[in-house]
Design a protein around this motif. Sequence first.
Motif, short mmCIF file in Angstrom:
data_model
loop_
_atom_site.label_atom_id
_atom_site.label_comp_id
_atom_site.label_asym_id
_atom_site.label_seq_id
_atom_site.Cartn_x
_atom_site.Cartn_y
_atom_site.Cartn_z
N ARG A 58 0.85 -1.06 0.01
CA ARG A 58 0.01 -0.14 0.09
C ARG A 58 1.03 1.19 0.10
NH1 ARG A 58 -5.55 -0.75 2.75
NH2 ARG A 58 -6.63 -2.16 0.96
N ASN A 59 0.57 1.97 -0.93
CA ASN A 59 1.73 3.21 -1.21
C ASN A 59 3.19 2.93 -1.09
OD1 ASN A 59 -0.60 4.99 -1.10
ND2 ASN A 59 -0.55 4.97 1.24
N GLY A 60 3.34 1.72 -1.95
CA GLY A 60 4.64 1.35 -2.07
C GLY A 60 5.40 0.60 -0.78
N ARG A 61 4.51 0.33 0.33
CA ARG A 61 5.11 -0.16 1.55
C ARG A 61 4.25 -1.23 1.87
NH1 ARG A 61 6.83 4.12 6.06
NH2 ARG A 61 6.88 2.04 6.94
N PRO A 62 5.22 -2.34 2.65
CA PRO A 62 4.37 -3.71 2.63
C PRO A 62 3.44 -3.53 4.00
CG PRO A 62 6.71 -3.97 3.05
CD PRO A 62 6.52 -2.55 2.82
N ALA A 63 2.01 -3.87 3.47
CA ALA A 63 0.98 -4.03 4.45
C ALA A 63 0.73 -5.09 5.06
CB ALA A 63 -0.22 -2.95 3.96
N GLY A 64 0.97 -6.06 4.40
CA GLY A 64 0.62 -7.71 4.80
C GLY A 64 1.55 -8.61 3.82
N LEU A 65 1.41 -9.91 4.29
CA LEU A 65 2.16 -10.94 3.48
C LEU A 65 1.41 -12.29 3.67
CD1 LEU A 65 3.80 -12.87 5.83
CD2 LEU A 65 4.94 -10.95 6.01
N ILE A 66 1.65 -13.21 3.08
CA ILE A 66 1.19 -14.57 2.87
C ILE A 66 2.33 -15.48 2.50
CG2 ILE A 66 0.12 -14.58 0.63
CD1 ILE A 66 -2.03 -16.21 1.85
N THR A 67 2.40 -16.68 2.96
CA THR A 67 3.38 -17.71 2.41
C THR A 67 2.61 -18.82 2.42
OG1 THR A 67 4.02 -18.58 4.74
CG2 THR A 67 5.38 -16.71 3.95
N THR A 68 2.99 -19.55 1.01
CA THR A 68 2.18 -20.70 0.90
C THR A 68 3.28 -21.72 0.39
OG1 THR A 68 2.08 -19.99 -1.41
CG2 THR A 68 0.25 -19.67 -0.16
N LEU A 69 2.90 -22.88 0.37
CA LEU A 69 3.84 -24.15 0.01
C LEU A 69 3.05 -25.21 -0.80
CD1 LEU A 69 6.67 -25.14 0.49
CD2 LEU A 69 5.66 -26.21 2.68
N VAL A 70 3.62 -25.63 -2.10
CA VAL A 70 2.83 -26.79 -2.53
C VAL A 70 3.37 -28.01 -1.98
CG1 VAL A 70 2.86 -28.01 -4.81
CG2 VAL A 70 2.71 -25.31 -4.63
N LEU A 71 2.36 -28.95 -1.87
CA LEU A 71 2.71 -30.37 -0.99
C LEU A 71 2.10 -31.20 -1.96
CD1 LEU A 71 1.51 -29.16 2.27
CD2 LEU A 71 3.69 -29.55 1.70
N PRO A 72 2.68 -32.41 -2.02
CA PRO A 72 1.85 -33.39 -2.71
C PRO A 72 0.55 -33.94 -2.14
CG PRO A 72 3.89 -34.43 -1.52
CD PRO A 72 3.82 -32.94 -1.28
N ALA A 73 -0.38 -34.15 -2.91
CA ALA A 73 -1.67 -34.96 -2.57
C ALA A 73 -1.48 -36.40 -3.12
CB ALA A 73 -2.91 -34.14 -3.07
N SER A 74 -0.83 -37.21 -2.12
CA SER A 74 -0.40 -38.31 -2.70
C SER A 74 -1.60 -39.23 -3.26
CB SER A 74 0.08 -39.27 -1.39
OG SER A 74 1.39 -38.31 -1.02
#
Length: 152
Positions: A58-74
């Motif tokens: 927002r206005n060039g500054r970090p306002a939030g974050l999310i991390t994700t990871l792909v995992l096997p669905a065996s």
Amino acid sequence: MPTDLVRVTPEHTGFPAAATLFDDYRAHYGHPSDPSATAGWLARQITAYGLTLTVALRNGRPAGLITTLVLPASLRLGQACSVRDLFVDPAQRRNGVARALMEHAIAEARTTGALRISLQTEPGNAAAQALYAELGFRPVPDLDSLTRTLRS
């Protein structure tokens, strides 16, 4: 106020600011602030283990974050996506940042062909649970989450 979403890697010019926000996230949950260790850990998770970090600006500054990871669905011979972390700067909350990050993660999971997207949250986090329910997340019936501590 528009929110721009940017995928950030350790080479990205925005990585230091994203790592600082990630350190704020850790401190928010009671861990001691350690910007250098946080940045190093985050860089390793991204480069060695495939963690994806997306930052809302927002206005060039970090306002939030999310991390994700792909995992096997065996059993289905496919893949699933796991939301590992979601954090919005307290000053930016209630402005749609979390929703934008979650909608982005859902769209990215669909794009990669993931069969599902999952997350965990604290039982008392009513605001987050309401958002997740609005986005279609449901408890998994007949599933208990178990863990075993290996190091303290």
